[in-house]
Design a protein around this motif. Structure first.
Motif, mmCIF file in Angstrom:
data_model
loop_
_atom_site.group_PDB
_atom_site.id
_atom_site.type_symbol
_atom_site.label_atom_id
_atom_site.label_comp_id
_atom_site.label_asym_id
_atom_site.label_seq_id
_atom_site.Cartn_x
_atom_site.Cartn_y
_atom_site.Cartn_z
ATOM 1 N N GLY A 51 -0.583 -16.127 -0.590
ATOM 2 C CA GLY A 51 -1.369 -15.332 -1.566
ATOM 3 C C GLY A 51 -1.820 -13.940 -0.999
ATOM 4 N N VAL A 52 -1.186 -13.500 0.054
ATOM 5 C CA VAL A 52 -1.321 -12.319 0.619
ATOM 6 C C VAL A 52 -1.255 -11.107 -0.287
ATOM 7 C CG1 VAL A 52 -0.641 -10.539 2.674
ATOM 8 C CG2 VAL A 52 -0.738 -12.989 2.931
ATOM 9 N N ALA A 53 -0.060 -11.295 -1.209
ATOM 10 C CA ALA A 53 0.143 -9.910 -2.140
ATOM 11 C C ALA A 53 -0.899 -9.869 -3.043
ATOM 12 C CB ALA A 53 1.569 -10.299 -2.766
ATOM 13 N N ALA A 54 -1.640 -11.095 -3.573
ATOM 14 C CA ALA A 54 -2.639 -11.000 -4.444
ATOM 15 C C ALA A 54 -3.841 -10.261 -3.633
ATOM 16 C CB ALA A 54 -3.090 -12.443 -4.908
ATOM 17 N N ASN A 55 -3.797 -10.280 -2.342
ATOM 18 C CA ASN A 55 -5.272 -9.741 -1.642
ATOM 19 C C ASN A 55 -5.019 -8.296 -1.285
ATOM 20 O OD1 ASN A 55 -6.373 -12.148 -1.848
ATOM 21 N ND2 ASN A 55 -5.344 -12.977 0.033
ATOM 22 N N VAL A 56 -3.740 -7.671 -1.882
ATOM 23 C CA VAL A 56 -3.585 -6.274 -1.247
ATOM 24 C C VAL A 56 -4.403 -5.332 -2.535
ATOM 25 C CG1 VAL A 56 -1.959 -4.323 -1.136
ATOM 26 C CG2 VAL A 56 -1.363 -6.712 -0.202
ATOM 27 N N GLY A 57 -5.371 -4.937 -2.132
ATOM 28 C CA GLY A 57 -6.215 -4.017 -2.997
ATOM 29 C C GLY A 57 -5.925 -2.699 -2.938
ATOM 30 N N PRO A 58 -6.538 -1.760 -3.547
ATOM 31 C CA PRO A 58 -6.207 -0.263 -3.672
ATOM 32 C C PRO A 58 -6.275 0.444 -2.396
ATOM 33 C CG PRO A 58 -8.047 -0.996 -5.301
ATOM 34 C CD PRO A 58 -7.760 -2.040 -4.539
ATOM 35 N N TRP A 59 -7.291 0.068 -1.499
ATOM 36 C CA TRP A 59 -7.159 0.614 -0.015
ATOM 37 C C TRP A 59 -6.224 0.176 0.731
ATOM 38 C CZ3 TRP A 59 -9.893 5.220 -0.020
ATOM 39 C CH2 TRP A 59 -10.904 5.223 -0.721
ATOM 40 N N ASP A 60 -5.992 -1.121 0.732
ATOM 41 C CA ASP A 60 -4.775 -1.596 1.403
ATOM 42 C C ASP A 60 -3.352 -0.900 0.929
ATOM 43 O OD1 ASP A 60 -5.518 -3.195 3.436
ATOM 44 O OD2 ASP A 60 -5.988 -4.801 1.984
ATOM 45 N N LEU A 61 -3.280 -0.516 -0.262
ATOM 46 C CA LEU A 61 -2.315 -0.091 -0.763
ATOM 47 C C LEU A 61 -2.010 1.361 -0.433
ATOM 48 C CD1 LEU A 61 0.326 -0.528 -2.332
ATOM 49 C CD2 LEU A 61 -0.844 -0.065 -4.622
ATOM 50 N N THR A 67 1.112 4.579 5.788
ATOM 51 C CA THR A 67 1.385 4.135 6.975
ATOM 52 C C THR A 67 3.007 3.926 6.622
ATOM 53 O OG1 THR A 67 -0.384 3.028 7.399
ATOM 54 C CG2 THR A 67 1.759 2.021 8.321
ATOM 55 N N THR A 68 3.582 3.587 5.795
ATOM 56 C CA THR A 68 4.972 3.509 5.377
ATOM 57 C C THR A 68 5.737 4.746 5.548
ATOM 58 O OG1 THR A 68 4.630 1.617 4.047
ATOM 59 C CG2 THR A 68 6.688 2.822 3.888
ATOM 60 N N HIS A 69 5.204 5.873 4.838
ATOM 61 C CA HIS A 69 5.779 7.122 4.943
ATOM 62 C C HIS A 69 5.960 7.695 6.335
ATOM 63 C CE1 HIS A 69 6.142 11.378 4.269
ATOM 64 N NE2 HIS A 69 5.123 11.729 4.946
ATOM 65 N N LYS A 70 4.625 7.766 7.130
ATOM 66 C CA LYS A 70 4.426 8.288 8.250
ATOM 67 C C LYS A 70 5.497 7.372 9.591
ATOM 68 C CE LYS A 70 3.992 10.713 11.915
ATOM 69 N NZ LYS A 70 4.707 11.981 11.872
ATOM 70 N N PHE A 71 5.367 6.058 9.254
ATOM 71 C CA PHE A 71 6.333 5.311 10.256
ATOM 72 C C PHE A 71 7.775 5.436 10.054
ATOM 73 C CE2 PHE A 71 7.516 1.227 12.251
ATOM 74 C CZ PHE A 71 6.894 1.479 13.640
ATOM 75 N N SER A 72 8.053 5.486 8.632
ATOM 76 C CA SER A 72 9.518 5.549 8.246
ATOM 77 C C SER A 72 10.114 6.866 8.554
ATOM 78 C CB SER A 72 9.558 5.600 6.872
ATOM 79 O OG SER A 72 9.082 4.099 6.474
ATOM 80 N N ARG A 73 9.404 7.914 8.805
ATOM 81 C CA ARG A 73 9.841 9.372 9.303
ATOM 82 C C ARG A 73 9.765 9.222 10.626
ATOM 83 N NH1 ARG A 73 11.106 12.397 5.267
ATOM 84 N NH2 ARG A 73 11.841 13.971 6.767
ATOM 85 N N LEU A 74 8.818 8.595 11.359
ATOM 86 C CA LEU A 74 8.878 8.415 12.869
ATOM 87 C C LEU A 74 10.221 7.861 13.323
ATOM 88 C CD1 LEU A 74 6.726 8.532 15.418
ATOM 89 C CD2 LEU A 74 6.883 6.255 14.973
ATOM 90 N N TRP A 126 11.741 -1.426 4.679
ATOM 91 C CA TRP A 126 11.523 -2.442 5.972
ATOM 92 C C TRP A 126 10.151 -2.407 6.458
ATOM 93 C CZ3 TRP A 126 15.770 -5.295 8.520
ATOM 94 C CH2 TRP A 126 17.077 -5.197 7.652
ATOM 95 N N VAL A 127 9.693 -1.066 6.606
ATOM 96 C CA VAL A 127 8.321 -0.961 7.066
ATOM 97 C C VAL A 127 7.258 -1.479 6.234
ATOM 98 C CG1 VAL A 127 6.565 0.972 7.874
ATOM 99 C CG2 VAL A 127 9.054 1.191 8.349
ATOM 100 N N ALA A 128 7.291 -1.317 4.726
ATOM 101 C CA ALA A 128 6.368 -1.742 3.934
ATOM 102 C C ALA A 128 6.445 -3.285 3.929
ATOM 103 C CB ALA A 128 6.779 -1.332 2.579
ATOM 104 N N THR A 129 7.589 -3.798 3.905
ATOM 105 C CA THR A 129 7.706 -5.347 4.212
ATOM 106 C C THR A 129 7.219 -5.920 5.526
ATOM 107 O OG1 THR A 129 9.812 -5.372 2.944
ATOM 108 C CG2 THR A 129 9.439 -7.248 4.300
ATOM 109 N N GLY A 130 7.380 -5.163 6.501
ATOM 110 C CA GLY A 130 6.842 -5.552 7.874
ATOM 111 C C GLY A 130 5.273 -5.350 7.579
#
Length: 170
Positions: A51-61, A67-74, A126-130
């Motif tokens: 149920g992790v996906a169900a617990n992803v709220g707006p702030w986590d998103l 994070t995904t944007h920055k880490f992907s570019r990095l 890949w980053v978002a999945t991680g």
């Protein structure tokens, strides 16, 4: 009756239409991603992390998005991470502030991986999945790392905006 392997090769040639698309390499990358996701799902189930996906709220998103944007570019563009890409690319110059332009090597397997790791849009999945699996297995550490990368992403935009304003004033 046509041999299945021969039929697959015919279809691949028809799809390529004379291009050099490394379909076998792409298939290997997709298979690798699928295997990693399956292993993560099995590990999550085995350890009771459902149920992790169900617990992803707006702030986590929001944190995950930055994070995904920055880490992907990095991973895909930063000079410091170029040793991670060196087996799959060739240096061609600078493409922007603190970003490199690299050419993907032509060999089939190297080309497919090179295209993946030099494309921030491609590495983002890949980053978002991680990140999602990080929320399942180490939520506090994942959010802390996410806060760091999110802060750096916001800082980057502020730095670029500041530099742009300086150019306008000159």
């Amino acid at each position: 009756m046509t041999d299945p392997k021969e039929k697959i090769e015919q279809e691949a040639q028809a799809y390529r239409d004379g291009s050099e698309q490394p379909l076998g390499g792409y298939a290997a990358v997709v298979a690798g991603y699928t295997a990693l996701v399956a292993a993560g799902v099995l590990a999550a189930r085995a350890t009771g992390r459902r149920g992790v996906a169900a617990n992803v709220g707006p702030w986590d998103l929001a944190l995950m998005g930055l994070t995904t944007h920055k880490f992907s570019r990095l991973l895909a563009k930063d000079p410091v991470t170029s040793p991670l890409r060196a087996l799959f690319t060739r240096y061609r110059g600078v493409s922007g502030p603190s970003e490199l332009e690299e050419e993907v090597r032509d060999e089939s397997g190297r080309r497919a991986v090179g295209e993946l790791i030099t494309c921030p849009f491609c590495t983002a999945q890949w980053v978002a999945t991680g990140y999602v699996f990080g929320l399942a297995f180490a939520p506090g550490l994942t959010r802390a790392a996410g806060a760091v990368f999110s802060a750096v992403a916001v800082s980057d935009w502020l730095q670029l905006g500041y530099a742009r304003l300086q150019q306008v004033q000159e």
